[in-house]
Design a protein around this motif. Structure first.
Motif, short mmCIF file in Angstrom:
data_model
loop_
_atom_site.label_atom_id
_atom_site.label_comp_id
_atom_site.label_asym_id
_atom_site.label_seq_id
_atom_site.Cartn_x
_atom_site.Cartn_y
_atom_site.Cartn_z
N ARG A 171 -11.03 27.50 9.31
CA ARG A 171 -9.78 27.57 10.27
C ARG A 171 -8.88 26.35 10.13
N LEU B 268 -7.02 26.53 6.83
CA LEU B 268 -5.72 27.34 6.91
C LEU B 268 -4.63 27.08 7.80
N ARG C 49 -2.23 24.75 6.14
CA ARG C 49 -1.28 25.42 5.38
C ARG C 49 -0.40 26.13 6.01
N SER D 214 -4.16 30.57 12.90
CA SER D 214 -5.83 30.74 12.53
C SER D 214 -6.59 30.37 13.84
N VAL E 17 -10.04 27.22 0.20
CA VAL E 17 -8.60 27.59 0.84
C VAL E 17 -7.39 27.21 -0.10
#
Length: 132
Positions: A41, A44, A47, A51, A120
């Motif tokens: 999480r 993400l 990025r 999430s 990820v």
């Protein structure tokens, strides 16, 4: 002699464009007693994606994709992550459109959060929209 390093691989379906997903749910894994879901999480979120983590029953209606994961460990005087697989699904499709896999050895240890971040990144970097 050891030839092994950790390997990180991602496989994204050719017609998939992961850049269109902004709201990703990390499906909790009842066997996750090491916080791997939280690391995914956070990777993400780093990025710039919205999430969160939990069971599918708690997933918001506006979620666009779901990431599920499985991890494997070995013990050599302490626990070492030897594998992590991420499965990326669109909420409207019941099969993965992308997967990312880490395979490591107990002699070459990495922190679980580093593995999640790199997987990820690998998942999203393997996906560049195809020009038509």
């Amino acid at each position: 002699m050891f030839s092994g390093c950790a390997t990180y691989k991602a496989n994204v379906k050719p017609d998939a464009d992961l850049s269109k997903y902004q709201r990703v749910w990390v499906k909790s894994n009842m066997n996750d007693n090491r916080g791997i879901g939280h690391f995914i999480r956070e990777a993400l979120r780093a990025r710039g994606l919205e999430s969160d983590l939990g069971p599918l029953t708690m997933m918001p209606l506006n979620t666009q994709a779901i990431i599920s994961f499985t991890d494997s460990w070995a013990w050599d005087f302490k626990d070492h992550m030897t594998g992590l697989t991420l499965s990326f699904k669109d909420t409207k499709i019941d099969f993965p459109i992308a997967t990312a896999t880490y395979v490591g050895h107990t002699s070459f240890t990495k922190a679980p959060h580093e593995i999640a971040e790199k997987l990820v990144d690998k998942l999203f970097s393997e996906n560049t929209p195809r020009k038509k």
